[in-house]
Design an enzyme around this catalytic site. Structure first.
Site, PDB file in Angstrom:
ATOM      1  N   ASP A 150      -5.175  -9.203   5.461  1.00  0.00           N
ATOM      2  CA  ASP A 150      -4.521  -8.870   6.726  1.00  0.00           C
ATOM      3  C   ASP A 150      -3.662 -10.071   7.093  1.00  0.00           C
ATOM      4  O   ASP A 150      -4.188 -11.151   7.401  1.00  0.00           O
ATOM      5  CB  ASP A 150      -5.568  -8.590   7.818  1.00  0.00           C
ATOM      6  CG  ASP A 150      -4.933  -8.201   9.145  1.00  0.00           C
ATOM      7  OD1 ASP A 150      -3.746  -8.548   9.373  1.00  0.00           O
ATOM      8  OD2 ASP A 150      -5.606  -7.555   9.957  1.00  0.00           O
ATOM      9  N   VAL A 151      -2.375  -9.895   7.058  1.00  0.00           N
ATOM     10  CA  VAL A 151      -1.470 -11.045   7.225  1.00  0.00           C
ATOM     11  C   VAL A 151      -1.557 -11.674   8.612  1.00  0.00           C
ATOM     12  O   VAL A 151      -1.104 -12.799   8.808  1.00  0.00           O
ATOM     13  CB  VAL A 151       0.007 -10.671   6.911  1.00  0.00           C
ATOM     14  CG1 VAL A 151       0.138 -10.119   5.502  1.00  0.00           C
ATOM     15  CG2 VAL A 151       0.578  -9.707   7.946  1.00  0.00           C
ATOM     16  N   TYR A 185      10.667  -6.117  17.500  1.00  0.00           N
ATOM     17  CA  TYR A 185      10.936  -5.958  16.051  1.00  0.00           C
ATOM     18  C   TYR A 185      12.201  -6.727  15.656  1.00  0.00           C
ATOM     19  O   TYR A 185      12.222  -7.417  14.631  1.00  0.00           O
ATOM     20  CB  TYR A 185      11.073  -4.470  15.763  1.00  0.00           C
ATOM     21  CG  TYR A 185      11.193  -4.085  14.316  1.00  0.00           C
ATOM     22  CD1 TYR A 185      10.079  -4.068  13.482  1.00  0.00           C
ATOM     23  CD2 TYR A 185      12.420  -3.684  13.781  1.00  0.00           C
ATOM     24  CE1 TYR A 185      10.186  -3.682  12.144  1.00  0.00           C
ATOM     25  CE2 TYR A 185      12.531  -3.297  12.457  1.00  0.00           C
ATOM     26  CZ  TYR A 185      11.414  -3.292  11.639  1.00  0.00           C
ATOM     27  OH  TYR A 185      11.532  -2.908  10.324  1.00  0.00           O
ATOM     28  N   SER A 209       0.819  -1.231   0.000  1.00  0.00           N
ATOM     29  CA  SER A 209       0.000   0.000   0.000  1.00  0.00           C
ATOM     30  C   SER A 209       0.842   1.266   0.000  1.00  0.00           C
ATOM     31  O   SER A 209       0.378   2.319  -0.429  1.00  0.00           O
ATOM     32  CB  SER A 209      -0.920   0.002   1.219  1.00  0.00           C
ATOM     33  OG  SER A 209      -0.152  -0.016   2.409  1.00  0.00           O
TER      34      SER A 209
HETATM   35  P1  NDP Z   1       5.248   1.260   5.990  1.00  0.00           P
HETATM   36  O1  NDP Z   1       4.705   1.418   7.358  1.00  0.00           O
HETATM   37  O2  NDP Z   1       5.283   2.438   5.088  1.00  0.00           O
HETATM   38  O3  NDP Z   1       4.476   0.079   5.217  1.00  0.00           O
HETATM   39  C1  NDP Z   1       4.211  -1.141   5.856  1.00  0.00           C
HETATM   40  C2  NDP Z   1       3.443  -2.016   4.932  1.00  0.00           C
HETATM   41  O4  NDP Z   1       3.098  -3.227   5.639  1.00  0.00           O
HETATM   42  C3  NDP Z   1       2.143  -1.382   4.482  1.00  0.00           C
HETATM   43  O5  NDP Z   1       1.897  -1.719   3.147  1.00  0.00           O
HETATM   44  C4  NDP Z   1       1.138  -2.022   5.416  1.00  0.00           C
HETATM   45  O6  NDP Z   1      -0.163  -2.076   4.924  1.00  0.00           O
HETATM   46  C5  NDP Z   1       1.698  -3.423   5.543  1.00  0.00           C
HETATM   47  N1  NDP Z   1       1.128  -4.073   6.696  1.00  0.00           N
HETATM   48  C6  NDP Z   1       1.311  -3.757   7.991  1.00  0.00           C
HETATM   49  N2  NDP Z   1       0.573  -4.566   8.762  1.00  0.00           N
HETATM   50  C7  NDP Z   1      -0.091  -5.404   7.921  1.00  0.00           C
HETATM   51  C8  NDP Z   1      -1.016  -6.456   8.106  1.00  0.00           C
HETATM   52  N3  NDP Z   1      -1.423  -6.848   9.327  1.00  0.00           N
HETATM   53  N4  NDP Z   1      -1.500  -7.107   7.025  1.00  0.00           N
HETATM   54  C9  NDP Z   1      -1.110  -6.726   5.796  1.00  0.00           C
HETATM   55  N5  NDP Z   1      -0.233  -5.743   5.542  1.00  0.00           N
HETATM   56  C10 NDP Z   1       0.249  -5.090   6.607  1.00  0.00           C
HETATM   57  O7  NDP Z   1       6.666   0.653   6.196  1.00  0.00           O
HETATM   58  P2  NDP Z   1       7.940   0.510   5.259  1.00  0.00           P
HETATM   59  O8  NDP Z   1       7.587   0.612   3.833  1.00  0.00           O
HETATM   60  O9  NDP Z   1       8.979   1.348   5.817  1.00  0.00           O
HETATM   61  O10 NDP Z   1       8.316  -0.994   5.626  1.00  0.00           O
HETATM   62  C11 NDP Z   1       8.155  -2.085   4.755  1.00  0.00           C
HETATM   63  C12 NDP Z   1       8.918  -3.264   5.336  1.00  0.00           C
HETATM   64  O11 NDP Z   1      10.289  -2.902   5.442  1.00  0.00           O
HETATM   65  C13 NDP Z   1       8.461  -3.650   6.726  1.00  0.00           C
HETATM   66  O12 NDP Z   1       8.517  -5.038   6.867  1.00  0.00           O
HETATM   67  C14 NDP Z   1       9.491  -2.996   7.609  1.00  0.00           C
HETATM   68  O13 NDP Z   1       9.619  -3.669   8.840  1.00  0.00           O
HETATM   69  C15 NDP Z   1      10.725  -3.132   6.761  1.00  0.00           C
HETATM   70  N6  NDP Z   1      11.791  -2.215   7.091  1.00  0.00           N
HETATM   71  C16 NDP Z   1      11.595  -0.853   7.007  1.00  0.00           C
HETATM   72  C17 NDP Z   1      12.626   0.002   7.336  1.00  0.00           C
HETATM   73  C18 NDP Z   1      12.496   1.482   7.269  1.00  0.00           C
HETATM   74  O14 NDP Z   1      13.438   2.171   7.689  1.00  0.00           O
HETATM   75  N7  NDP Z   1      11.415   2.041   6.740  1.00  0.00           N
HETATM   76  C19 NDP Z   1      13.917  -0.522   7.803  1.00  0.00           C
HETATM   77  C20 NDP Z   1      13.995  -1.934   7.846  1.00  0.00           C
HETATM   78  C21 NDP Z   1      12.975  -2.742   7.500  1.00  0.00           C
HETATM   79  P3  NDP Z   1      -1.330  -1.132   5.475  1.00  0.00           P
HETATM   80  O15 NDP Z   1      -1.304   0.079   4.612  1.00  0.00           O
HETATM   81  O16 NDP Z   1      -2.568  -1.940   5.279  1.00  0.00           O
HETATM   82  O17 NDP Z   1      -1.036  -0.816   6.905  1.00  0.00           O
END
Ligand code: NDP
Length: 242
Positions: free
Chosen positions: A62-63, A153, A13
């Site tokens: 929703d995972v 985390y 998303s």
């Molecule tokens: P965002 O918060 O921008 O995006 C997170 C994504 O995960 C969204 O698409 C969200 O969907 C989805 N998500 C969260 N919970 C659920 C759920 N229960 N079911 C389905 N989808 C879900 O984070 P980032 O883009 O920054 O992060 C993406 C990945 O990278 C994550 O795994 C994060 O841990 C990892 N990461 C990020 C870092 C950073 O600095 N940004 C660093 C290291 C790792 P929804 O819109 O529905 O909430």
């Protein structure tokens, strides 16, 4: 939808997942992308993917809902699994472990680690039958080194690294490659409220990464130039973790 060139991005998303979906479309993949709730949230991504001449399948998921995740993934992909599966869903709920609530622990583990089982395990037998595939997991530098204030985390993300290495061992002879990407601090909603004055000095390249810089590594792992790479963790962190 041609499954040979289909990539499934779980959690697309926004942020890294969105950038990854777009990059994979730019690199020739049809895209299946998930979000929670109304798939209209993916309309902007859909428009960009379709403008590239690729097909787009929006999926609501929703995972953390095991039964629903398994049902949806199986219904859509049991017969025609995507070639590339990107497990990107993740959340942070930072707190010192001394004060960490059970909800903070459970939410992060359920999304970051249990969701990997819920969404990826149902795809493994179809991928084995297809005799090809790539599984790419978005872990974190926090999972590589452990970060104070992020015990939940770090545990989820380190758990993913263990899972990737074990699964790579199981699937290598099946022509399925399994790797992790471990971003450092990437400019997304997740890091919007971080106090960067304390963090920037720890990053040799002196800046946050862009989601597109993670996406390009995912695309490499999904593409033709990474065929002898499996069970690896590739850092995208500006030197934060060496
Ligand atoms: P965002 O918060 O921008 O995006 C997170 C994504 O995960 C969204 O698409 C969200 O969907 C989805 N998500 C969260 N919970 C659920 C759920 N229960 N079911 C389905 N989808 C879900 O984070 P980032 O883009 O920054 O992060 C993406 C990945 O990278 C994550 O795994 C994060 O841990 C990892 N990461 C990020 C870092 C950073 O600095 N940004 C660093 C290291 C790792 P929804 O819109 O529905 O909430």
């Amino acid at each position: 939808m041609a499954s040979d060139r289909l990539a499934l991005i779980i959690g697309a998303s926004r942020g890294i997942g969105y950038a990854t979906a777009l990059r994979l479309a730019q690199d020739g993949f049809d895209v299946a992308a998930t979000c929670r709730g109304d798939t209209a949230r993916l309309d902007g991504l859909r428009a960009q993917v379709e403008a590239l001449g690729r097909t787009f399948l929006p999926v609501s998921l929703d995972v953390t809902d095991r039964a629903e995740s398994i049902r949806v993934i199986t219904e859509l992909f049991a017969d025609k699994p995507p070639f590339a599966v990107v497990y990107n869903a993740g959340i942070s709920r930072d707190d010192l472990f001394a004060w960490m609530t059970s909800a903070e622990w459970d939410d992060v583990i359920r999304t970051g680690l249990d969701g990997f089982y819920n969404c990826v395990q149902p795809l493994v037998q179809p991928l084995i039958s297809a005799k090809k595939g790539r599984i790419i997991v978005i872990s974190s530098a926090s999972g590589q080194v452990g970060r104070p204030g992020q015990v939940n985390y770090s545990a989820a993300k380190a758990g993913l690294i263990g899972a990737v290495k074990a699964l790579a061992g199981e699937l290598g002879r099946r022509n399925i490659l399994v790797n992790a990407v471990a971003p450092g601090v990437i400019d997304t909603e997740m890091t919007r409220d971080l106090d960067m004055t304390k963090i920037l000095p720890l990053i040799p390249l002196g800046r946050k990464g862009a989601p597109e810089e993670v996406a390009s590594v995912v695309s490499f792992l999904a593409g033709p130039y990474s065929e002898y790479i499996t069970g690896q963790v590739i850092g995208v962190n500006g030197g934060l973790v060496c």
